[in-house]
Design a protein around this motif. Structure first.
Motif, short mmCIF file in Angstrom:
data_model
loop_
_atom_site.label_atom_id
_atom_site.label_comp_id
_atom_site.label_asym_id
_atom_site.label_seq_id
_atom_site.Cartn_x
_atom_site.Cartn_y
_atom_site.Cartn_z
N VAL A 290 -3.72 0.19 -52.58
CA VAL A 290 -2.43 -0.58 -52.98
C VAL A 290 -2.13 -1.22 -51.71
O VAL A 290 -1.61 -2.33 -51.69
CB VAL A 290 -1.52 0.13 -53.77
CG1 VAL A 290 -0.20 -0.46 -53.98
CG2 VAL A 290 -2.04 0.90 -54.91
N GLN A 291 -2.06 -0.51 -50.57
CA GLN A 291 -1.30 -1.08 -49.27
C GLN A 291 -2.33 -2.48 -48.80
O GLN A 291 -1.86 -3.56 -48.39
CB GLN A 291 -1.61 -0.19 -48.04
CG GLN A 291 -0.60 0.83 -48.10
CD GLN A 291 -0.37 1.91 -47.15
OE1 GLN A 291 -1.62 2.29 -46.80
NE2 GLN A 291 0.49 2.66 -46.73
N PHE A 292 -3.62 -2.15 -49.07
CA PHE A 292 -4.79 -3.23 -48.82
C PHE A 292 -4.23 -4.53 -49.54
O PHE A 292 -4.36 -5.56 -48.99
CB PHE A 292 -6.19 -2.77 -48.97
CG PHE A 292 -7.10 -3.89 -48.90
CD1 PHE A 292 -7.64 -4.20 -47.59
CD2 PHE A 292 -7.78 -4.52 -49.90
CE1 PHE A 292 -8.32 -5.36 -47.40
CE2 PHE A 292 -8.58 -5.68 -49.71
CZ PHE A 292 -8.98 -6.09 -48.36
N LEU A 293 -4.15 -4.26 -50.99
CA LEU A 293 -3.82 -5.48 -51.83
C LEU A 293 -2.49 -6.14 -51.37
O LEU A 293 -2.40 -7.27 -51.33
CB LEU A 293 -3.70 -4.99 -53.05
CG LEU A 293 -5.13 -5.05 -53.92
CD1 LEU A 293 -4.76 -4.72 -55.40
CD2 LEU A 293 -5.93 -6.54 -53.97
N GLN A 294 -1.55 -5.35 -50.98
CA GLN A 294 -0.36 -5.98 -50.58
C GLN A 294 -0.42 -6.88 -49.40
O GLN A 294 0.27 -7.68 -49.23
CB GLN A 294 0.61 -4.80 -50.48
CG GLN A 294 2.09 -4.99 -50.15
CD GLN A 294 2.68 -5.17 -48.69
OE1 GLN A 294 1.78 -4.80 -47.69
NE2 GLN A 294 3.71 -5.64 -48.67
#
Length: 425
Positions: A113-117
C-alpha cells in the motif's frame, strides 16, 4: 455459501473495497480512477498512468522502481486503461506475496500500500511538472500503442464501426486517446491534469486476499488522504432507432474482409433484463454453440470467424466476422436472419441450458484470478448498483426462453461496417 464477501467502506474522497479470501496465494491491490470520456482529456488520461508508472520521487527511474519490486519478493505492478460505457478508467495494480506464506514476516501488505501511495502521491516531478524525458518516452510508447490498432485489422474495424455509429459522441473515443493530440501535451499541462484528476475522479481502492480487514483498513487510513468530491457523471444519451442501417464500406490492402455490425440492445448492466441479454448474446454469437458460429461459419462456410459481444455499460452489441469480400451480401443476410430467428422465439431448450452453463463456467473462471474478480466487482461501481456474484449466477440460471425472446425484440441494427481488400466486393 456466498461466493465473494465484499466489504465496501466509504472513505473521504474514495471507496475502499475489502475482500477477505484464502483463494489466492498473493494479495492484490487495485486503485481505479474513473471520469467521463471527453475529447479534451482522453489522451492525457491515456498517457498519465504510464508516466506515473515510469518513476516516482523515491524511485526516479524504471530501473530503481523495478529493483524495489524485486525486493518485495518479486511483486508485479502494472497500469491499465479501459473504456466502460461513457467512462474512462485508469487502473494501478499491485500483486504482492502474502507474508503468511513466507518465513520472513516482513509487513508486505503495508509495504504494498505504501508503494502505491508513493506512485500516486509522490510522482517524479521537477519544477512543478513531470520529468520531461519520461513524458517524451511515454508519448512515443503511446503513439505505438495507437498505431498497433491500425496494424490489427480486426481492432481497426471495431474502432471504425464505433466512430461511425457514435459519431460526435464520447463513446466513439478510444481508451488510448487520439494520435493527433499527443504532441501538444506538455509535462506541465499533464501534471496539472493529474492534480485535478486526483481531486475530481471517482476513486475505488480494492484490497483482495487473505488479509485482516481491520488491519488493511488501518493501513489505508494512515496512508491515503484525499479531498471529498462529487464525481462527474457521463451525460445520458438517447438512442434513436433506424429503419435501415447505415452502411460504410472502406478498402485497404488486406486478404480477409472484416465485417463488423453494430446494434443497440437498449439494455445495460443493472437493468432487470441484463442477465437475459447475456443469455441472448451467448445463443446469438457469444459462444462456439451459437447461431452465428453454426450458420454463418459452419453451415454456409461464409466466414473465417463469426461472433458477437456486448458492452455491458453502453447497451451496445457488435457482431465481428472475417469474410471474403464476394460473400458480403450473403453474410449480412444470414447474420440478420439469426437475429430474426431469436426475435421469433426460435430458441431450443438445449441452447438455453448450454448457454447458462457456459456463462456460469466463464464467470467462475474469471474470478479464479484476483484481477478478474476486481473487474467483475467493478461493474457495480460503473453502473452505481450492487449485484452480488451469487445473484448474477442465480439470475442467469433462472433466465427463460420467453425472457431471451423479449430481450431479442429490443435489439436493433444500427451500422454495418465493411473493410474489404482493394479488389473490391
Amino acid at each position: 455459501m456466498t461466493l465473494v464477501d465484499e466489504k465496501i467502506v466509504k472513505k473521504k474522497g474514495y471507496n475502499l473495497h475489502l475482500v477477505q479470501t484464502e483463494k489466492y496465494k498473493t494479495n492484490t491491490l487495485v486503485w481505479k480512477m474513473k471520469a467521463p470520456l471527453e475529447r479534451e482529456t482522453v489522451t492525457k488520461r491515456a498517457l498519465l498512468p504510464y508516466v506515473l508508472q515510469a518513476g516516482s520521487k523515491a524511485y526516479p527511474t524504471s530501473t530503481k522502481l523495478r529493483s524495489y519490486l524485486d525486493d518485495l519478493y518479486g511483486a508485479s505492478f502494472y497500469v491499465d486503461l479501459a473504456k466502460k460505457g461513457d467512462y474512462h478508467i485508469m487502473s494501478f495494480s499491485l500483486e504482492i506475496a502474502n507474508e503468511k506464506f513466507l518465513k520472513d514476516s516482513a509487513p508486505l501488505l503495508e509495504k504494498g500500500v505504501q508503494f502505491l501511495q508513493e506512485i500516486l502521491f509522490n510522482p517524479h516531478i521537477q519544477d512543478n511538472q513531470f520529468d520531461d524525458e519520461i513524458v517524451k518516452s511515454e508519448k512515443r510508447n503511446l503513439k505505438q500503442r495507437i498505431q498497433s490498432v491500425y496494424d490489427d485489422k480486426m481492432r481497426f474495424a471495431s474502432m471504425r464501426l464505433l466512430e461511425e455509429m457514435y459519431k460526435g459522441s464520447p463513446y466513439s473515443l478510444q481508451a488510448n486517446g487520439n494520435l493527433d493530440d499527443i504532441d501538444a501535451i506538455g509535462p506541465d499541462e499533464l501534471y496539472q491534469y493529474f492534480l485535478s484528476a486526483l481531486e475530481e475522479d471517482e476513486i475505488d481502492f480494492y484490497i483482495i486476499g487473505d488479509v485482516e480487514l481491520s488491519q488493511a483498513e488501518q493501513i489505508t487510513d494512515s496512508l491515503f488522504e484525499l479531498k471529498d468530491r462529487q464525481p462527474k457523471s457521463a451525460a445520458a444519451e438517447s438512442v434513436a432507432s433506424k429503419n435501415e442501417p447505415n452502411e460504410v464500406q472502406e478498402q485497404q490492402e488486406i486478404n480477409q474482409g472484416k465485417l463488423h455490425i453494430g446494434y443497440h440492445t437498449h439494455v445495460s448492466y443493472g437493468d432487470p433484463d441484463y442477465f437475459a441479454l447475456q443469455v441472448f448474446n451467448g445463443i446469438f454469437g457469444g459462444f462456439s454453440h451459437s447461431k452465428l458460429f453454426a450458420n454463418v461459419r459452419e453451415k454456409a462456410s461464409l466466414a473465417y470467424y463469426a461472433a458477437s459481444r456486448i458492452e455491458s455499460h453502453k447497451g451496445f452489441m457488435m457482431v465481428l466476422s472475417g469474410i471474403d469480400s464476394k460473400n458480403y451480401s450473403q453474410a449480412v443476410k444470414i447474420i440478420r436472419e439469426q437475429l430474426d430467428a431469436m426475435k421469433n422465439g426460435e430458441i431450443s431448450d438445449t441452447e438455453i441450458l448450454q448457454t447458462r452453463a457456459v456463462i456460469r463456467n466463464q464467470l467462475l473462471e474469471t474470478i479464479d484470478t484476483s484481477r478478474g474478480l476486481v473487474e467483475i466487482l467493478y461493474h457495480n461501481v460503473v453502473a452505481h448498483t450492487q449485484v452480488t456474484l451469487d445473484e448474477w449466477l442465480e439470475k442467469v440460471e433462472r433466465t427463460t426462453k420467453e425472457e431471451v425472446t423479449a430481450v431479442a425484440a429490443k435489439v436493433n441494427i444500427d451500422t454495418i461496417y465493411f473493410l474489404s481488400g482493394l479488389e473490391g466486393a
